[in-house]
Design a protein around this motif. Structure first.
Motif, PDB file in Angstrom:
ATOM      1  N   ILE A 122       0.620  -1.062  -0.213  1.00  0.00           N
ATOM      2  CA  ILE A 122      -0.053   0.181   0.130  1.00  0.00           C
ATOM      3  C   ILE A 122       1.136   1.044  -0.096  1.00  0.00           C
ATOM      4  N   LEU A 123       1.641   1.493   0.777  1.00  0.00           N
ATOM      5  CA  LEU A 123       3.087   2.732   1.079  1.00  0.00           C
ATOM      6  C   LEU A 123       3.903   2.656  -1.001  1.00  0.00           C
ATOM      7  N   LYS A 124       3.626   1.043  -0.856  1.00  0.00           N
ATOM      8  CA  LYS A 124       4.477   1.529  -2.944  1.00  0.00           C
ATOM      9  C   LYS A 124       3.765   2.462  -3.576  1.00  0.00           C
ATOM     10  N   LEU A 125       2.080   1.759  -3.240  1.00  0.00           N
ATOM     11  CA  LEU A 125       1.377   2.304  -4.511  1.00  0.00           C
ATOM     12  C   LEU A 125       0.745   4.213  -4.118  1.00  0.00           C
ATOM     13  N   ILE A 126       0.960   4.204  -2.888  1.00  0.00           N
ATOM     14  CA  ILE A 126       0.432   5.850  -2.571  1.00  0.00           C
ATOM     15  C   ILE A 126       1.846   6.124  -2.919  1.00  0.00           C
ATOM     16  N   TYR A 127       2.925   5.602  -2.534  1.00  0.00           N
ATOM     17  CA  TYR A 127       4.229   6.513  -3.229  1.00  0.00           C
ATOM     18  C   TYR A 127       4.343   7.114  -5.186  1.00  0.00           C
ATOM     19  N   GLU A 128       4.097   5.654  -5.891  1.00  0.00           N
ATOM     20  CA  GLU A 128       4.157   5.519  -7.082  1.00  0.00           C
ATOM     21  C   GLU A 128       3.429   6.163  -8.027  1.00  0.00           C
ATOM     22  N   ILE A 129       2.108   6.392  -6.690  1.00  0.00           N
ATOM     23  CA  ILE A 129       0.723   7.094  -8.253  1.00  0.00           C
ATOM     24  C   ILE A 129       0.732   8.386  -7.590  1.00  0.00           C
ATOM     25  N   GLN A 130       1.316   8.957  -6.724  1.00  0.00           N
ATOM     26  CA  GLN A 130       1.992  10.553  -5.853  1.00  0.00           C
ATOM     27  C   GLN A 130       2.931  10.820  -6.722  1.00  0.00           C
ATOM     28  N   LYS A 131       3.585  10.029  -7.345  1.00  0.00           N
ATOM     29  CA  LYS A 131       4.840  10.790  -7.853  1.00  0.00           C
ATOM     30  C   LYS A 131       4.266  10.853  -9.529  1.00  0.00           C
ATOM     31  N   SER A 132       3.145  10.076 -10.175  1.00  0.00           N
ATOM     32  CA  SER A 132       3.377   9.963 -11.388  1.00  0.00           C
ATOM     33  C   SER A 132       2.192  10.767 -11.713  1.00  0.00           C
ATOM     34  N   ARG A 133       1.192  11.196 -10.510  1.00  0.00           N
ATOM     35  CA  ARG A 133       0.339  12.093 -10.455  1.00  0.00           C
ATOM     36  C   ARG A 133       1.054  13.262  -9.756  1.00  0.00           C
ATOM     37  N   GLY A 134       1.773  13.380  -9.503  1.00  0.00           N
ATOM     38  CA  GLY A 134       2.318  15.389  -8.750  1.00  0.00           C
ATOM     39  C   GLY A 134       1.095  14.917  -7.821  1.00  0.00           C
ATOM     40  N   MET A 135       0.697  14.729  -6.949  1.00  0.00           N
ATOM     41  CA  MET A 135      -0.145  15.300  -5.852  1.00  0.00           C
ATOM     42  C   MET A 135       0.325  15.396  -4.765  1.00  0.00           C
ATOM     43  N   GLY A 136       0.378  15.771  -4.114  1.00  0.00           N
ATOM     44  CA  GLY A 136       0.791  16.850  -2.700  1.00  0.00           C
ATOM     45  C   GLY A 136      -0.041  15.881  -1.663  1.00  0.00           C
ATOM     46  N   VAL A 137       0.777  14.911  -1.023  1.00  0.00           N
ATOM     47  CA  VAL A 137       0.045  14.238   0.338  1.00  0.00           C
ATOM     48  C   VAL A 137       0.381  14.168   1.842  1.00  0.00           C
ATOM     49  N   LEU A 138      -0.535  14.475   2.405  1.00  0.00           N
ATOM     50  CA  LEU A 138      -0.756  14.454   3.943  1.00  0.00           C
ATOM     51  C   LEU A 138      -1.146  12.996   4.576  1.00  0.00           C
ATOM     52  N   PHE A 139      -0.638  12.420   4.769  1.00  0.00           N
ATOM     53  CA  PHE A 139      -0.507  11.306   5.755  1.00  0.00           C
ATOM     54  C   PHE A 139      -0.081  11.625   6.989  1.00  0.00           C
ATOM     55  N   ILE A 140      -0.925  10.920   7.579  1.00  0.00           N
ATOM     56  CA  ILE A 140      -1.296  11.107   9.162  1.00  0.00           C
ATOM     57  C   ILE A 140      -1.060   9.788   9.937  1.00  0.00           C
ATOM     58  N   THR A 141       0.259   9.348  10.942  1.00  0.00           N
ATOM     59  CA  THR A 141       0.329   7.871  10.853  1.00  0.00           C
ATOM     60  C   THR A 141       1.085   8.738  12.317  1.00  0.00           C
ATOM     61  N   HIS A 142       1.106   7.269  13.394  1.00  0.00           N
ATOM     62  CA  HIS A 142       1.839   6.888  14.231  1.00  0.00           C
ATOM     63  C   HIS A 142       3.383   6.303  14.227  1.00  0.00           C
ATOM     64  N   ASP A 143       3.255   5.114  13.293  1.00  0.00           N
ATOM     65  CA  ASP A 143       4.300   4.531  12.820  1.00  0.00           C
ATOM     66  C   ASP A 143       5.380   5.312  12.277  1.00  0.00           C
ATOM     67  N   PHE A 144       6.635   5.255  12.978  1.00  0.00           N
ATOM     68  CA  PHE A 144       7.713   5.760  12.591  1.00  0.00           C
ATOM     69  C   PHE A 144       8.889   5.299  11.805  1.00  0.00           C
ATOM     70  N   GLY A 145       8.038   3.949  11.182  1.00  0.00           N
ATOM     71  CA  GLY A 145       8.894   2.947  10.021  1.00  0.00           C
ATOM     72  C   GLY A 145       8.067   3.455   8.558  1.00  0.00           C
ATOM     73  N   VAL A 146       7.232   3.776   8.828  1.00  0.00           N
ATOM     74  CA  VAL A 146       6.104   4.469   7.682  1.00  0.00           C
ATOM     75  C   VAL A 146       6.766   5.781   7.467  1.00  0.00           C
ATOM     76  N   VAL A 147       6.811   6.737   8.625  1.00  0.00           N
ATOM     77  CA  VAL A 147       7.542   7.816   8.404  1.00  0.00           C
ATOM     78  C   VAL A 147       8.667   7.879   7.644  1.00  0.00           C
ATOM     79  N   ALA A 148       9.661   6.576   7.698  1.00  0.00           N
ATOM     80  CA  ALA A 148      11.258   6.750   7.630  1.00  0.00           C
ATOM     81  C   ALA A 148      11.235   6.144   5.924  1.00  0.00           C
ATOM     82  N   GLU A 149      10.306   5.699   5.875  1.00  0.00           N
ATOM     83  CA  GLU A 149       9.511   5.213   4.326  1.00  0.00           C
ATOM     84  C   GLU A 149       9.508   5.795   3.195  1.00  0.00           C
TER      85      GLU A 149
END
Length: 543
Positions: free
Chosen positions: A197-224
């Motif tokens: 899911i993270l890879k998917l959000i990252y790839e779609i965001q990159k290909s479409r030039g979207m801005g993403v506000l990502f809320i999380t308490h998982d620092f592993g996700v943040v680092a990724e």
């Protein structure tokens, strides 16, 4: 600055008031942050820090009792605070979209998933039915759903958690919004699905030039995935910077505390429990669902296939694996919340797998379980004291003795004994989980099962609850079965780890040895998928 360089989202001095009588005046105070095109900004902080309030304010989804007091929220230069409900509806989906944490509550259970994506197009576009259908299949293909044509006619309950989350992402992206808000979209997912899911959000965001506000308490996700990080505490922004700055060189004491609380992937030394007495063991434990019914041959699912596991007193055995691997089925069979199809569950010489409910009753107190969701585990209408004393009193303990024990247990789990008269809603999630642990210990069990019992908690609270579980294991010499999809957590609290895949244990061994050298290819795939696996959180903060 060209138009395309302007932020797609700009929150300026946002203050949202809380109702009178709340624990503080504002839900968020003077929050300022920006998201640029093609950028992922992660917002981190504990429960109550104002992360979700800020994101819901952007979407115009604040509950009636919360109102924007001051500030502006610009989406592509338009101030959503001044928009009417009708104008906001028009902007949702086209200009801004949101993915929620729990897809099962966000999707309509009685409408096919293809129709739910189609509804967005029907409301916001003038496309024909054929054009809409083609767009639905295209977006389902884009989010890597298998066989989109047949899946479009499935209902939410027929899909896995990861597939449901992809449907949510497809609905959010079908109109090409400029801003995507993702509110804890991977919290409930296992590591491999989370990685996809993270890879998917990252790839779609990159290909479409979207801005993403990502809320999380998982620092592993943040680092990724994060380009920039915003740290919030009690409604205020306390630190902002690039991912590298915030994760590796945190400035604010609160950020340092959060970093230090992130569990590491290097297991600490734990003395061997191999000489301890056996707390319980399972022998060739099986659970099968489905089979022959009167009218038709149902699909047979082998949820557990001949599982042999042994947990010693004073030992924590971790069970890890993806959703559907059989972890929770195993736990529920051991507790006899569900009946095994075959095999034995031995506590001492007694096999509780074969017992009738009448024979089982005196054995119930020997084995207790702490569930994942502290909000659903306690009766909301009953004081926490009543919840704790109910079990012992059912087994003949007097109310006076049970209450005295409950007071001791509240102190043991780090809560005030005077809070026994309060109702569950008057406690935070972490406090509720402590109460659930106290309730389990009130039965004086020999075996404690923790089923994803810290996955819904912030890192700082999680750390406290893990330390508590470790302390009570030692103090009461409990055999603990610890089920988790978080490998960092498993590394910190488990003596041994069993890796489950499709109902079978594919690898079993000492925690330190397994983290150093996983042998099974499935175990290696799980470890590789863990977000932020190479990042050493808290190393800087702890210095």
């Amino acid at each position: 600055m060209t138009h395309s360089d302007k932020p797609v989202l700009s929150i300026e001095n946002l203050t949202v008031r809380l109702p009178d009588g709340a624990d503080r005046r504002n839900a968020v105070s003077n929050v300022t942050l920006t998201v640029n095109p093609g950028e992922i900004v992660c917002v981190v902080g504990e429960s109550g820090s104002g992360k979700s309030v800020s994101s819901h304010a952007v979407m115009g989804l604040l509950p009636k009792e919360l109102q924007v007091a001051t500030g502006r929220i610009l989406v592509n230069g338009e101030n959503v605070v001044e928009k009417s409900p009708k104008e906001l509806r028009a902007m949702r989906g086209t200009e801004m979209a949101m993915i929620f944490q729990e897809p099962m509550t966000a999707l309509n259970p009685v409408i096919k998933v293809g129709e739910q994506i189609d509804e967005v197009l029907r409301i916001h576009t003038k496309l024909s039915a054929k054009e809409r259908y083609d767009r639905v299949i295209d977006i389902m293909t884009a989010v890597n759903l298998p066989d989109p044509v047949s899946m479009a006619s499935a209902y939410p309950h027929q899909l896995s958690g990861g597939q449901r989350q992809r449907i949510m992402i497809a609905s959010a992206l079908v109109l090409n919004p400029k801003v995507l808000i993702a509110d804890e979209p991977t919290t409930a997912l296992d590591v491999t699905t989370q990685a996809q899911i993270l890879k998917l959000i990252y790839e779609i965001q990159k290909s479409r030039g979207m801005g993403v506000l990502f809320i999380t308490h998982d620092f592993g996700v943040v680092a990724e995935i994060a380009h920039r990080v915003v740290v919030m505490r009690r409604g205020e922004v306390v630190e902002t910077g690039t991912a590298d700055e915030v994760l590796n060189r945190p400035q604010h004491e609160y950020t340092k505390m959060l970093m230090a609380a992130v569990p590491g992937t290097v297991p600490p030394y734990r003395p061997s429990k191999a000489a301890n007495k056996i707390g319980f063991e399972t022998v060739k434990l099986e659970k099968t669902y489905g089979g022959q019914s009167v009218f038709k041959k149902d699909r047979v699912v082998h949820a557990l296939k001949g599982v042999d596991l042994r947990v010693r007193k004073g030992e924590t055995l971790g069970i890890v694996g993806e959703s559907g691997s059989g972890k929770s089925t195993f736990a529920r069979c051991v507790v006899r919340l569900i009946d095994p199809t075959a095999g034995a569950v031995l506590i001492g010489t007694e096999d509780i797998a074969r017992m009738s409910q009448r024979q089982l009753k005196p054995n119930r107190k020997r084995i207790q379980i702490v569930f994942q969701d502290p909000y659903r585990s306690l009766n909301p209408r009953v004081s926490v004291g009543q919840s704790i004393i109910e079990g012992p009193m059912n087994f003949g303990v007097s109310e006076t003795a049970a209450l005295a024990k409950a007071r001791d247990l509240m102190a043991l789990v780090g809560l005030s004994p005077d809070a026994l008269d309060r109702l569950p809603h008057q406690f935070s999630g972490g406090q509720r989980q402590r109460i659930c642990i106290a309730r389990a210990l009130a039965m004086e069990p020999e075996i404690l099962i923790a089923d994803e019992s810290v996955s819904a908690l912030d890192v700082s609270i999680q750390k406290q609850v893990l330390e508590l579980l470790d302390r009570v294991r030692e103090e009461f010499n409990l055999a603990v079965l610890f089920i988790t999809h978080d490998l960092r957590v498993a590394a910190q609290v488990c003596d041994r780890i069993a890796v489950m895949h499709r109902g079978e244990v594919v690898e079993l061994g000492e925690t330190a040895a397994m983290f150093a050298n996983p042998t099974h290819e499935y175990t290696r795939a799980l470890f590789d998928a863990a977000p932020g696996k190479n990042h050493r959180f808290g190393q800087v903060a702890a210095v």
